[in-house]
Design an enzyme around this catalytic site. Structure first.
Site, mmCIF file in Angstrom:
data_model
loop_
_atom_site.group_PDB
_atom_site.id
_atom_site.type_symbol
_atom_site.label_atom_id
_atom_site.label_comp_id
_atom_site.label_asym_id
_atom_site.label_seq_id
_atom_site.Cartn_x
_atom_site.Cartn_y
_atom_site.Cartn_z
ATOM 1 N N HIS A 262 6.045 16.716 -40.300
ATOM 2 C CA HIS A 262 5.705 15.874 -39.147
ATOM 3 C C HIS A 262 6.767 14.802 -39.004
ATOM 4 O O HIS A 262 7.248 14.255 -40.003
ATOM 5 C CB HIS A 262 4.326 15.233 -39.350
ATOM 6 C CG HIS A 262 3.741 14.658 -38.102
ATOM 7 N ND1 HIS A 262 4.132 13.436 -37.594
ATOM 8 C CD2 HIS A 262 2.790 15.134 -37.251
ATOM 9 C CE1 HIS A 262 3.440 13.179 -36.483
ATOM 10 N NE2 HIS A 262 2.625 14.180 -36.259
ATOM 11 N N ASP B 269 -1.454 20.237 -36.586
ATOM 12 C CA ASP B 269 -1.275 21.231 -35.526
ATOM 13 C C ASP B 269 -1.436 22.645 -36.059
ATOM 14 O O ASP B 269 -1.951 23.525 -35.365
ATOM 15 C CB ASP B 269 0.103 21.069 -34.878
ATOM 16 C CG ASP B 269 0.285 19.710 -34.240
ATOM 17 O OD1 ASP B 269 -0.599 19.313 -33.461
ATOM 18 O OD2 ASP B 269 1.289 19.035 -34.516
#
Length: 431
Positions: free
Chosen positions: A308, A366
């Protein structure tokens, strides 16, 4: 207002300027440059605003190095484990967890606002059947200002409150209707006897011809998806909402702007990109080939859903989302779904491979949310609308906070101009 604890000295061409240093309750100190241009005649240059604080806020705090995410001081892990989405909505909007009575009143208010104006049904039918649900949501949410005139005055605190409730309540209905329209099925009205997440699932998957019961495990997983995406500080879409709001735009226009920004694949489309990667891999036996490609610096292939940009450690939301993913996959099974088989094996390899551990390329929120939504039966085109639905409360909370800030000014970023200097116009006959 942050406390001015000391000053920084900036020297330009022999002249020194004192710039206040502001200390937050958490995080790094901030140099206040608001008077820099007036005093020194220079701007700062910061593409992407990655080193610039555009506002002060009391809503969400992120420490990417430690892998921490807090809403109003509460860790996201604590909230996801013990709370639910509407309680987190109340926390974000009002600053504190509600009492039992306050929560019941808030839930009732949201439930009573879930239906949309009946004329808006015709608005949906103006879109092509194959329109992306995000395109539909941008249009419909922006058009809400044409239907709800009694909650567009941003200077009226009561109208701001009504607009906040309406947006949180109606967004699941709008997202579900966008989905139903895209697949040619009739719209399903919200039900007041279902909770927020179960109601959304029911509106997406039920049909008038038969009864549909929402599995509580799926409802809980959906509620967690909503909770884990509720707010994420000053990201691109939140900053877009704040920038639109700074001009005095009505709340529906501001949230429509946020949805439009979220649509970008670099922002809200990450879980969709993750699922598309899993489809590209195809089968479990091809995973080693793609792992090797991911490790090859000369190969453009990248593992989506791992690591991320903000979190330099484990994404704190991913830990909670993994638990939901395991519960959903156990309920629905992965034996007959090659895509989910690939996801589970890829997750296993990434969590145990020294290369991924060293690079801190852990599965992120995600990755797991994409797996859950795929298992539930949502097409990838609905992943970002569900993200927008979840993030609406964060946008609204930031919007309300900004409007109550006495320091608010219309957003007006500066530029480093590199174009032509003044030129004299030459008539077309002489060129």
């Amino acid at each position: 207002m942050a406390e001015n604890t000391r000053n920084a000295t900036l020297t330009i061409d022999g002249t020194s300027y004192e710039l206040p240093i502001l200390s937050p309750s958490q995080g790094p100190d901030v140099i206040d440059i608001r008077k820099l241009y007036g005093q020194a005649g220079v701007f700062t240059y910061d593409p992407g605003f990655t080193s610039t604080a555009s506002c002060d806020s009391t809503i969400t705090y992120i420490d990417g190095d430690k892998g921490e995410l807090q809403h109003r001081g509460y860790s996201i892990e604590d909230l996801a484990e013990n709370s639910h989405y509407l309680e987190v909505c109340y926390l974000l909007l009002y600053g504190n967890l509600p009492s039992k009575e306050e929560l019941e009143e808030f839930e009732t208010t949201i439930t009573r606002h879930t239906m949309i104006h009946e004329q808006m049904h015709m608005f949906f039918r103006g879109f092509r059947r194959d329109s992306h649900p995000m395109a539909t949501m941008v249009g419909v949410v922006g058009a809400m200002s044409a239907f709800y005139h009694d909650s567009t005055d941003v200077n009226d605190e009561r109208q701001r409150e009504i607009a906040s409730h309406r947006l949180i309540a109606k967004m699941p209905t709008i997202a579900a209707m966008a989905y139903k329209y895209s697949i040619g099925q009739p719209f399903v009205y919200p039900r007041n006897d279902l909770d927020y997440a179960a109601n959304f699932i029911h509106m997406c998957f039920s049909v008038p011809a038969e009864e549909y019961k929402v599995d509580p495990i799926l409802a809980r997983a959906m509620d967690r998806i909503f909770t884990l995406h509720a707010d994420h500080e000053q990201n691109a879409s939140t900053s877009t909402v704040r920038l639109a709001s700074s001009s005095g735009a009505n709340p529906f226009a501001c949230i429509a702007a946020g949805i439009a920004c979220l649509w970008g694949p670099a922002h809200g489309g990450a879980n969709q990109a993750c699922l598309e990667m899993l489809k590209e891999i195809g089968t479990v036996d091809r995973i080693p080939e793609f792992i090797a490609r991911a490790k090859d610096k000369n190969d453009p292939f990248r593992l989506m859903g791992f690591g991320h940009r903000v979190y330099k450690n484990m994404d704190p939301r991913a830990t909670v989302m993994k638990q939901s993913a395991d519960e959903v996959l156990e309920l629905l099974g992965v034996e007959n779904n090659p895509l989910l088989q690939v996801a589970k094996e890829l997750e296993h390899i990434a969590l145990n491979d020294p290369y991924f551990k060293e690079k801190k390329l852990f599965p992120n929120v995600d990755f797991y949310s994409g797996i859950i939504l795929e298992a539930m039966g949502f097409p990838t085109s609905m992943f970002t609308p569900i993200f927008a639905l979840s993030r609406t409360v964060g946008w609204i909370s930031q919007w309300k906070e900004q409007l109550g800030d006495p320091q608010m000014k219309i957003g007006r970023p500066r530029q480093l101009f590199l174009g032509e200097t003044q030129r004299k116009y030459v008539p077309v006959e002489e060129r």
